[in-house]
Design an enzyme around this catalytic site. Structure first.
Site, PDB file in Angstrom:
ATOM      1  N   ASN A 157     -21.989  33.214 -34.461  1.00  0.00           N
ATOM      2  CA  ASN A 157     -22.004  34.757 -34.569  1.00  0.00           C
ATOM      3  C   ASN A 157     -23.364  34.817 -35.050  1.00  0.00           C
ATOM      4  OD1 ASN A 157     -20.713  33.997 -36.746  1.00  0.00           O
ATOM      5  ND2 ASN A 157     -20.551  36.141 -36.788  1.00  0.00           N
ATOM      6  N   CYS A 290     -18.690  38.536 -38.716  1.00  0.00           N
ATOM      7  CA  CYS A 290     -17.124  38.946 -39.506  1.00  0.00           C
ATOM      8  C   CYS A 290     -16.969  40.308 -40.787  1.00  0.00           C
ATOM      9  CB  CYS A 290     -17.249  37.533 -40.635  1.00  0.00           C
ATOM     10  SG  CYS A 290     -18.808  37.639 -42.013  1.00  0.00           S
ATOM     11  N   GLU A 469     -18.657  31.676 -52.083  1.00  0.00           N
ATOM     12  CA  GLU A 469     -19.894  31.073 -52.271  1.00  0.00           C
ATOM     13  C   GLU A 469     -20.871  31.302 -52.698  1.00  0.00           C
ATOM     14  OE1 GLU A 469     -20.590  27.470 -49.263  1.00  0.00           O
ATOM     15  OE2 GLU A 469     -19.097  27.950 -48.723  1.00  0.00           O
TER      16      GLU A 469
HETATM   17  P1  NAD Z   1     -13.546  29.282 -34.406  1.00  0.00           P
HETATM   18  O1  NAD Z   1     -13.001  29.156 -35.470  1.00  0.00           O
HETATM   19  O2  NAD Z   1     -13.246  29.944 -33.231  1.00  0.00           O
HETATM   20  O3  NAD Z   1     -15.142  27.763 -34.361  1.00  0.00           O
HETATM   21  C1  NAD Z   1     -16.755  27.610 -35.774  1.00  0.00           C
HETATM   22  C2  NAD Z   1     -15.682  26.911 -35.708  1.00  0.00           C
HETATM   23  O4  NAD Z   1     -15.222  25.808 -35.457  1.00  0.00           O
HETATM   24  C3  NAD Z   1     -16.537  25.852 -33.875  1.00  0.00           C
HETATM   25  O5  NAD Z   1     -17.717  25.176 -34.338  1.00  0.00           O
HETATM   26  C4  NAD Z   1     -15.732  25.252 -33.418  1.00  0.00           C
HETATM   27  O6  NAD Z   1     -16.489  23.705 -32.200  1.00  0.00           O
HETATM   28  C5  NAD Z   1     -14.524  24.328 -34.486  1.00  0.00           C
HETATM   29  N1  NAD Z   1     -13.058  24.301 -34.139  1.00  0.00           N
HETATM   30  C6  NAD Z   1     -12.270  25.053 -33.719  1.00  0.00           C
HETATM   31  N2  NAD Z   1     -11.251  24.321 -33.939  1.00  0.00           N
HETATM   32  C7  NAD Z   1     -11.220  23.069 -34.667  1.00  0.00           C
HETATM   33  C8  NAD Z   1     -10.195  22.284 -35.268  1.00  0.00           C
HETATM   34  N3  NAD Z   1      -9.669  21.898 -34.945  1.00  0.00           N
HETATM   35  N4  NAD Z   1     -10.970  21.045 -36.251  1.00  0.00           N
HETATM   36  C9  NAD Z   1     -12.636  21.337 -36.586  1.00  0.00           C
HETATM   37  N5  NAD Z   1     -12.860  22.226 -35.751  1.00  0.00           N
HETATM   38  C10 NAD Z   1     -13.131  22.764 -34.767  1.00  0.00           C
HETATM   39  O7  NAD Z   1     -14.488  30.801 -34.283  1.00  0.00           O
HETATM   40  P2  NAD Z   1     -15.369  31.067 -33.874  1.00  0.00           P
HETATM   41  O8  NAD Z   1     -15.313  31.982 -32.327  1.00  0.00           O
HETATM   42  O9  NAD Z   1     -17.144  30.636 -34.160  1.00  0.00           O
HETATM   43  O10 NAD Z   1     -16.389  32.391 -34.958  1.00  0.00           O
HETATM   44  C11 NAD Z   1     -15.878  33.717 -34.926  1.00  0.00           C
HETATM   45  C12 NAD Z   1     -14.748  34.069 -36.366  1.00  0.00           C
HETATM   46  O11 NAD Z   1     -14.991  33.757 -37.624  1.00  0.00           O
HETATM   47  C13 NAD Z   1     -14.448  35.142 -36.353  1.00  0.00           C
HETATM   48  O12 NAD Z   1     -13.214  34.885 -36.418  1.00  0.00           O
HETATM   49  C14 NAD Z   1     -14.669  35.781 -37.666  1.00  0.00           C
HETATM   50  O13 NAD Z   1     -14.471  36.028 -38.262  1.00  0.00           O
HETATM   51  C15 NAD Z   1     -15.523  34.477 -37.971  1.00  0.00           C
HETATM   52  N6  NAD Z   1     -16.438  34.305 -39.344  1.00  0.00           N
HETATM   53  C16 NAD Z   1     -16.028  34.482 -40.648  1.00  0.00           C
HETATM   54  C17 NAD Z   1     -17.165  34.817 -41.323  1.00  0.00           C
HETATM   55  C18 NAD Z   1     -17.240  34.665 -43.244  1.00  0.00           C
HETATM   56  O14 NAD Z   1     -17.991  34.629 -43.906  1.00  0.00           O
HETATM   57  N7  NAD Z   1     -16.005  35.484 -43.622  1.00  0.00           N
HETATM   58  C19 NAD Z   1     -18.663  35.060 -41.095  1.00  0.00           C
HETATM   59  C20 NAD Z   1     -18.340  34.656 -40.167  1.00  0.00           C
HETATM   60  C21 NAD Z   1     -17.751  34.664 -38.700  1.00  0.00           C
END
Ligand code: NAD
Length: 488
Positions: A157, A290, A469
């Site tokens: 995002n 997020c 962080e």
């Molecule tokens: P996601 O969890 O689908 O993917 C994030 C990353 O994890 C990607 O690089 C993906 O390839 C990797 N990944 C997926 N499964 C994995 C596994 N089993 N092992 C290792 N890596 C794996 O998230 P997304 O769809 O890319 O992002 C959206 C989500 O991120 C939303 O839930 C949002 O709220 C959250 N988010 C949180 C923050 C925060 O600071 N709290 C900031 C931005 C986004």
């Protein structure tokens, strides 16, 4: 933009994939080919981790703090010099309006390197004198040492911003990193390799492996025994899988996860400022933030007026090509994510929502119909346990519900498994501070939203994450504290 190749960056070399696997990255704006991404194999991830380990034992590991931080300032300067390249790359991957990427994503990407270089230079150490039976005493002081090889797993995002939020403090503390960007946004992580080469960051300090999560580069990296700690931003479900992987080897994790954040507007709020702030909180980045607000609670006496005002804001957002100056809303990241968001739009109607505005797909010009467009959407009238009031949707939408008392709204806002952020709008200063204490979140904005000082703690409570962080809090994760006890 011409289609390109996104290569892995290992030991300061750009490489395809040792198994020859690749996948296409398509534009969320029009479905056009952005580039071909070379998917790292287990062997490639092994090479990246090995290079990162070697860097710690080489010039990077013995580099003086001032030299290291000087390099990080140069990384920031070089990102700024190549601002337009980063901007174009981020826009091609995400489709976000140029106005957003140029004010938020790229400047913050550069700022992260400057901020954390400053933070590590200014942190001091604990020191204790103690008595000993022989009367000569002893002194204790703590030194911070790097944790080692850090695995960095990123979402799509805010790709450069969120990646550098982790890479910058990790490097400032003297670690090396292996980054796995989202499969949806490979571009800026790849480009950052060119910056590292240009400013002379030693080989193996910054590595990038491309691919997916399960059974791909993400899982290869998080399961790798050569990775000392894992920092992750993404969905709560993925965070659970990563925490399990990190259990092998007792490796530290920092998890920044999902949210279902509440916005609260009291009748004494500056009405126009609240509408402005909430409109940003709901619709910025097409709701893919997020910290964004998907549950909105408005005091009953101003409820109707607020709904009308927010509806006007939603309907004034023009979806369009990122480079058009009047574009106010980009597409979602992908057609797959659009399907998910649209399924929530349908579900809201099935569960009895009043659709105030939106609820579907906007009419787009012929050249853009293949893009991942959705309408900004507002609902009212749903029960507190309705699906769209409970689940994180990650789209440009919110449900608005009236409330009658402070106690009631605190209860409603906290009634979620998540605890990332809240935004509260009121002119009553005592009430503002009361709510900031009662809301179970990692960050509570009063009369503001997404106002970030990078020195402050950032993270979520409950299922929104583990750890904090930002500023010195990042040092807690990216270093080990070693106590040195000297008998005098
Ligand atoms: P996601 O969890 O689908 O993917 C994030 C990353 O994890 C990607 O690089 C993906 O390839 C990797 N990944 C997926 N499964 C994995 C596994 N089993 N092992 C290792 N890596 C794996 O998230 P997304 O769809 O890319 O992002 C959206 C989500 O991120 C939303 O839930 C949002 O709220 C959250 N988010 C949180 C923050 C925060 O600071 N709290 C900031 C931005 C986004």
């Amino acid at each position: 933009m011409a289609a390109t190749e996104f290569l892995n960056f290992i030991d300061n070399h750009y490489l395809r994939s040792s198994e020859g696997k690749s996948f296409e990255k398509r534009s969320p704006v029009d479905g056009g080919l952005v580039g071909r991404v070379w998917e790292a194999s287990q062997h490639d991830v092994d090479s990246a981790v090995k290079a990162a380990r070697a860097a710690l034992n080489g010039p990077w590991g013995s580099m003086a703090l001032t030299e290291r931080t000087t390099l990080l300032y140069e990384v920031a300067d070089e990102i700024n010099r190549r601002f337009d390249d980063f901007l174009d790359a981020e826009i091609a991957d995400t489709g976000k309006p140029r106005s957003i990427a140029s004010h938020v994503d790229i400047p913050r990407g550069a700022a992260n390197f400057k901020t954390f270089a400053d933070v590590v230079k200014n942190v001091s150490s604990e020191f204790f004198e103690m008595a000993t039976p022989d009367g000569r005493g002893a002194i204790n002081y703590a030194v911070r040492v790097p944790k080692g090889v850090i695995g960095v797993i990123c979402p799509w995002n805010l790709p450069l911003l969120l990646m550098t939020w982790k890479v910058a403090p990790a490097l400032a503390c003297g670690n090396s990193v292996v980054v796995k960007p989202s499969e949806e946004t490979p571009a800026t992580a790849t480009l950052l390799g060119e910056v590292m080469l240009k400013v002379g960051v030693p080989a193996g300090v910054y590595n990038v492996v491309h691919g997916f999560g399960p059974d791909s580069a993400g899982e290869f990296l998080t399961r790798h025994p050569g990775v000392d700690a894992i920092t992750f931003t993404g969905e709560t479900r993925t965070g659970t899988a990563i925490m399990k992987a990190a259990a092998d080897g007792i490796r530290g994790v920092s998890l920044e996860l999902g949210g279902k954040n509440a916005g609260i507007v009291f009748s004494d709020a500056d009405f126009d400022a609240a509408v402005d702030g909430i409109a940003r909180a709901v619709f910025l980045n097409t709701g893919q933030v997020c910290l964004g607000t998907e549950r909105l609670y408005v005091e009953r006496s101003i409820f109707e007026r607020f709904v009308v005002a927010l509806k006007e804001r939603a309907e004034s957002l023009t979806p369009g090509h990122p480079n058009e100056p009047d574009t106010g809303l980009g597409p979602l990241i992908s057609l797959e994510h659009r399907d998910k968001v649209l399924s929530y739009y349908r579900r809201a109607v099935e569960e009895g929502a009043n659709v105030v505005t939106g609820g579907g797909v906007p009419v787009m010009p012929d050249t853009l119909t293949a893009g991942a467009w959705v309408q900004p959407t507002i609902w009212t009238g749903l029960a507190d346990d309705a699906t769209v009031v409970r689940d994180e949707i990650f789209g440009p939408c919110c449900h608005i519900r009236p409330f009658d008392s402070e106690d009631e709204v605190v209860r409603l806002a906290n009634d979620t498994p998540y605890g990332l952020a809240a935004t509260v709008w009121t002119q009553d200063i005592a009430r503002a501070h009361r709510l900031a204490r009662k809301l179970d979140v990692g960050i509570c904005w009063i009369n503001a939203w997404f106002l970030r000082d990078l020195r402050t703690p950032f993270g979520g409570s409950k299922q929104s994450g583990i750890g904090r962080e930002g500023g010195v809090h990042s040092l807690e994760f990216y270093t080990e504290l070693r106590n040195v006890c000297v008998k005098l």
